[in-house]
Motif scaffolding. Structure first.
Motif, PDB file in Angstrom:
ATOM      1  N   ASP A 109       0.824  -1.211   0.000  1.00  0.00           N
ATOM      2  CA  ASP A 109       0.000   0.000   0.000  1.00  0.00           C
ATOM      3  C   ASP A 109       0.860   1.263   0.000  1.00  0.00           C
ATOM      4  O   ASP A 109       0.502   2.253  -0.641  1.00  0.00           O
ATOM      5  N   ASP A 110       1.998   1.246   0.710  1.00  0.00           N
ATOM      6  CA  ASP A 110       2.918   2.390   0.699  1.00  0.00           C
ATOM      7  C   ASP A 110       3.441   2.639  -0.714  1.00  0.00           C
ATOM      8  O   ASP A 110       3.496   3.774  -1.178  1.00  0.00           O
ATOM      9  N   ILE A 111       3.832   1.571  -1.369  1.00  0.00           N
ATOM     10  CA  ILE A 111       4.376   1.682  -2.729  1.00  0.00           C
ATOM     11  C   ILE A 111       3.309   2.233  -3.672  1.00  0.00           C
ATOM     12  O   ILE A 111       3.574   3.142  -4.457  1.00  0.00           O
ATOM     13  N   LEU A 112       2.102   1.699  -3.572  1.00  0.00           N
ATOM     14  CA  LEU A 112       1.028   2.151  -4.450  1.00  0.00           C
ATOM     15  C   LEU A 112       0.670   3.611  -4.203  1.00  0.00           C
ATOM     16  O   LEU A 112       0.323   4.334  -5.142  1.00  0.00           O
ATOM     17  N   ALA A 113       0.776   4.059  -2.965  1.00  0.00           N
ATOM     18  CA  ALA A 113       0.485   5.458  -2.648  1.00  0.00           C
ATOM     19  C   ALA A 113       1.562   6.380  -3.219  1.00  0.00           C
ATOM     20  O   ALA A 113       1.254   7.485  -3.687  1.00  0.00           O
ATOM     21  N   ASP A 114       2.820   5.934  -3.197  1.00  0.00           N
ATOM     22  CA  ASP A 114       3.932   6.760  -3.676  1.00  0.00           C
ATOM     23  C   ASP A 114       4.111   6.708  -5.192  1.00  0.00           C
ATOM     24  O   ASP A 114       4.615   7.653  -5.790  1.00  0.00           O
ATOM     25  N   TYR A 115       3.733   5.609  -5.809  1.00  0.00           N
ATOM     26  CA  TYR A 115       3.953   5.400  -7.243  1.00  0.00           C
ATOM     27  C   TYR A 115       2.626   5.009  -7.881  1.00  0.00           C
ATOM     28  O   TYR A 115       2.324   3.829  -8.056  1.00  0.00           O
ATOM     29  N   GLU A 116       1.834   6.006  -8.229  1.00  0.00           N
ATOM     30  CA  GLU A 116       0.455   5.789  -8.651  1.00  0.00           C
ATOM     31  C   GLU A 116       0.315   5.044  -9.977  1.00  0.00           C
ATOM     32  O   GLU A 116      -0.763   4.513 -10.266  1.00  0.00           O
ATOM     33  N   ASP A 117       1.384   4.973 -10.770  1.00  0.00           N
ATOM     34  CA  ASP A 117       1.282   4.236 -12.027  1.00  0.00           C
ATOM     35  C   ASP A 117       1.531   2.736 -11.853  1.00  0.00           C
ATOM     36  O   ASP A 117       1.366   1.965 -12.797  1.00  0.00           O
ATOM     37  N   LEU A 118       1.904   2.313 -10.643  1.00  0.00           N
ATOM     38  CA  LEU A 118       2.037   0.888 -10.352  1.00  0.00           C
ATOM     39  C   LEU A 118       0.721   0.359  -9.807  1.00  0.00           C
ATOM     40  O   LEU A 118      -0.047   1.080  -9.177  1.00  0.00           O
ATOM     41  N   THR A 119       0.488  -0.928 -10.045  1.00  0.00           N
ATOM     42  CA  THR A 119      -0.701  -1.589  -9.513  1.00  0.00           C
ATOM     43  C   THR A 119      -0.270  -2.674  -8.529  1.00  0.00           C
ATOM     44  O   THR A 119       0.903  -3.090  -8.501  1.00  0.00           O
ATOM     45  N   ARG A 120      -1.234  -3.139  -7.765  1.00  0.00           N
ATOM     46  CA  ARG A 120      -0.961  -4.236  -6.824  1.00  0.00           C
ATOM     47  C   ARG A 120      -0.426  -5.452  -7.593  1.00  0.00           C
ATOM     48  O   ARG A 120       0.502  -6.127  -7.139  1.00  0.00           O
ATOM     49  N   GLU A 121      -0.985  -5.710  -8.765  1.00  0.00           N
ATOM     50  CA  GLU A 121      -0.537  -6.837  -9.578  1.00  0.00           C
ATOM     51  C   GLU A 121       0.918  -6.671 -10.011  1.00  0.00           C
ATOM     52  O   GLU A 121       1.650  -7.655 -10.107  1.00  0.00           O
ATOM     53  N   ASP A 122       1.332  -5.434 -10.266  1.00  0.00           N
ATOM     54  CA  ASP A 122       2.738  -5.166 -10.621  1.00  0.00           C
ATOM     55  C   ASP A 122       3.669  -5.581  -9.488  1.00  0.00           C
ATOM     56  O   ASP A 122       4.695  -6.229  -9.710  1.00  0.00           O
ATOM     57  N   VAL A 123       3.315  -5.188  -8.276  1.00  0.00           N
ATOM     58  CA  VAL A 123       4.157  -5.503  -7.108  1.00  0.00           C
ATOM     59  C   VAL A 123       4.172  -7.004  -6.869  1.00  0.00           C
ATOM     60  O   VAL A 123       5.243  -7.596  -6.614  1.00  0.00           O
ATOM     61  N   LEU A 124       3.033  -7.642  -6.989  1.00  0.00           N
ATOM     62  CA  LEU A 124       2.980  -9.097  -6.803  1.00  0.00           C
ATOM     63  C   LEU A 124       3.767  -9.822  -7.905  1.00  0.00           C
ATOM     64  O   LEU A 124       4.402 -10.846  -7.627  1.00  0.00           O
ATOM     65  N   ALA A 125       3.747  -9.287  -9.117  1.00  0.00           N
ATOM     66  CA  ALA A 125       4.539  -9.881 -10.199  1.00  0.00           C
ATOM     67  C   ALA A 125       6.034  -9.760  -9.902  1.00  0.00           C
ATOM     68  O   ALA A 125       6.802 -10.678 -10.203  1.00  0.00           O
ATOM     69  N   ALA A 126       6.448  -8.641  -9.310  1.00  0.00           N
ATOM     70  CA  ALA A 126       7.855  -8.480  -8.936  1.00  0.00           C
ATOM     71  C   ALA A 126       8.246  -9.521  -7.899  1.00  0.00           C
ATOM     72  O   ALA A 126       9.324 -10.115  -7.976  1.00  0.00           O
ATOM     73  N   LEU A 127       7.364  -9.778  -6.951  1.00  0.00           N
ATOM     74  CA  LEU A 127       7.633 -10.814  -5.949  1.00  0.00           C
ATOM     75  C   LEU A 127       7.714 -12.196  -6.578  1.00  0.00           C
ATOM     76  O   LEU A 127       8.566 -13.014  -6.204  1.00  0.00           O
TER      77      LEU A 127
END
Length: 53
Positions: free
Chosen positions: A33-51
């Motif tokens: 949620d911190d990442i999504l708040a700071d980088y609005e062009d990223l999605t939750r799916e983007d972060v999960l894909a990185a993981l």
């Protein structure tokens, strides 16, 4: 991976966010949620894909 973007490092959806950087944010204590708040062009799916990468 695209040699013309971030020197060929794996990036999120062709954006200039290297997977490595997203993982460093998480390892440093940022929540998804911190990442999504700071980088609005990223999605939750983007972060999960990185993981998953």
């Amino acid at each position: 991976m695209d040699p013309a973007i971030c020197h060929g490092k794996p990036c999120i959806r062709g954006l200039r966010y290297p997977v490595e950087t997203v993982l460093e944010w998480l390892a440093g204590g940022m929540s998804i949620d911190d990442i999504l708040a700071d980088y609005e062009d990223l999605t939750r799916e983007d972060v999960l894909a990185a993981l998953a990468f």
